[in-house]
Design a protein around this motif. Structure first.
Motif, PDB file in Angstrom:
ATOM      1  N   UNK A 151      -4.127  -5.713-153.735  1.00 35.55           N
ATOM      2  CA  UNK A 151      -3.152  -6.617-154.328  1.00 35.55           C
ATOM      3  C   UNK A 151      -3.637  -7.261-155.625  1.00 35.55           C
ATOM      4  N   UNK A 152      -2.883  -7.052-156.666  1.00 32.72           N
ATOM      5  CA  UNK A 152      -3.001  -7.822-157.907  1.00 32.72           C
ATOM      6  C   UNK A 152      -1.568  -8.074-158.342  1.00 32.72           C
ATOM      7  N   UNK A 153      -1.396  -8.988-159.239  1.00 31.20           N
ATOM      8  CA  UNK A 153      -0.027  -9.295-159.683  1.00 31.20           C
ATOM      9  C   UNK A 153       0.614  -8.055-160.310  1.00 31.20           C
ATOM     10  N   UNK A 154      -0.192  -7.287-161.048  1.00 33.18           N
ATOM     11  CA  UNK A 154       0.357  -6.081-161.686  1.00 33.18           C
ATOM     12  C   UNK A 154       0.827  -5.063-160.643  1.00 33.18           C
ATOM     13  N   UNK A 155       0.117  -5.035-159.510  1.00 29.72           N
ATOM     14  CA  UNK A 155       0.439  -4.055-158.474  1.00 29.72           C
ATOM     15  C   UNK A 155       1.384  -4.601-157.411  1.00 29.72           C
ATOM     16  N   UNK A 156       1.941  -5.774-157.658  1.00 27.96           N
ATOM     17  CA  UNK A 156       2.757  -6.423-156.622  1.00 27.96           C
ATOM     18  C   UNK A 156       3.895  -5.527-156.143  1.00 27.96           C
ATOM     19  N   UNK A 157       4.516  -4.820-157.076  1.00 34.65           N
ATOM     20  CA  UNK A 157       5.655  -3.989-156.702  1.00 34.65           C
ATOM     21  C   UNK A 157       5.226  -2.835-155.790  1.00 34.65           C
ATOM     22  N   UNK A 158       4.116  -2.184-156.145  1.00 35.71           N
ATOM     23  CA  UNK A 158       3.607  -1.106-155.285  1.00 35.71           C
ATOM     24  C   UNK A 158       3.204  -1.658-153.923  1.00 35.71           C
ATOM     25  N   UNK A 159       2.568  -2.815-153.924  1.00 33.75           N
ATOM     26  CA  UNK A 159       2.163  -3.442-152.652  1.00 33.75           C
ATOM     27  C   UNK A 159       3.391  -3.787-151.812  1.00 33.75           C
ATOM     28  N   UNK A 160       4.429  -4.255-152.473  1.00 35.61           N
ATOM     29  CA  UNK A 160       5.671  -4.594-151.760  1.00 35.61           C
ATOM     30  C   UNK A 160       6.297  -3.340-151.151  1.00 35.61           C
ATOM     31  N   UNK A 161       6.272  -2.235-151.910  1.00 34.74           N
ATOM     32  CA  UNK A 161       6.820  -0.973-151.373  1.00 34.74           C
ATOM     33  C   UNK A 161       6.016  -0.514-150.157  1.00 34.74           C
ATOM     34  N   UNK A 162       4.704  -0.646-150.254  1.00 39.64           N
ATOM     35  CA  UNK A 162       3.837  -0.222-149.151  1.00 39.64           C
ATOM     36  C   UNK A 162       4.020  -1.141-147.940  1.00 39.64           C
ATOM     37  N   UNK A 163       4.157  -2.454-148.209  1.00 40.16           N
ATOM     38  CA  UNK A 163       4.401  -3.401-147.108  1.00 40.16           C
ATOM     39  C   UNK A 163       5.694  -3.031-146.386  1.00 40.16           C
ATOM     40  N   UNK A 164       6.695  -2.648-147.150  1.00 43.49           N
ATOM     41  CA  UNK A 164       7.977  -2.255-146.546  1.00 43.49           C
ATOM     42  C   UNK A 164       7.784  -1.062-145.594  1.00 43.49           C
ATOM     43  N   UNK A 165       6.978  -0.079-146.020  1.00 46.53           N
ATOM     44  CA  UNK A 165       6.692   1.079-145.167  1.00 46.53           C
ATOM     45  C   UNK A 165       5.947   0.675-143.900  1.00 46.53           C
TER      46      UNK A 165
END
Length: 148
Positions: free
Chosen positions: A109-123
């Motif tokens: 997790x970094x702020x730049x990667x928040x969107x990717x982290x959010x997608x992965x959290x959803x999975x």
């Protein structure tokens, strides 16, 4: 005697599973609110929501830890009462796999990667809801009913 005892376990367990399903769904709903484009693969703007996203990540980790420890303690207690080995090592392994997936999100997790982290959290949340609850938790119920 044993029969009645285990039948008494069913209502609280069914309640536990229903509450767990609701909790995971509420996490998914919050995630979709924070990142409206996430499920549709549209663009979502994570920066202004980073505090709320961090809260959601933390709450998910705590909920997953609580879920795993409660169920594993219950399985141990039942196995001791029955004098049988703990069933469903794969169930326990799945708790560990879900926890590992959450750790990967936190590590990445970094702020730049928040969107990717959010997608992965959803999975991960979908896997918890659809695979874990519907497979392992229901098997546990079957184990209790079968041997009650």
């Amino acid at each position: 005697m044993h029969h009645a005892h285990h039948n008494n376990l069913l209502p609280p367990l069914l309640e536990h599973f229903a509450a767990e399903r609701q909790l995971v769904q509420s996490f998914l709903d919050r995630l979709d609110t924070l990142f409206p484009g996430l499920s549709a693969d549209g663009n979502a703007s994570p920066r202004e929501n980073r505090g709320a996203f961090a809260d959601l990540l933390f709450e998910t980790i705590v909920a997953l830890e609580d879920h795993a420890s409660e169920e594993e303690a219950f399985m141990k207690k039942l196995a001791l009462e029955r004098g049988t080995p703990i069933q469903y090592e794969r169930h326990i392994e799945d708790h560990a796999a879900l926890a590992e997936a959450m750790n990967r999100i936190v590590d990445a997790y970094t702020i730049e990667d928040a969107l990717d982290c959010a997608r992965y959290l959803r999975l991960v949340l979908q896997r918890w809801r659809q695979d874990h609850i519907e497979t392992f938790d229901k098997q546990m119920l079957g184990w209790i009913c079968k041997d009650a």
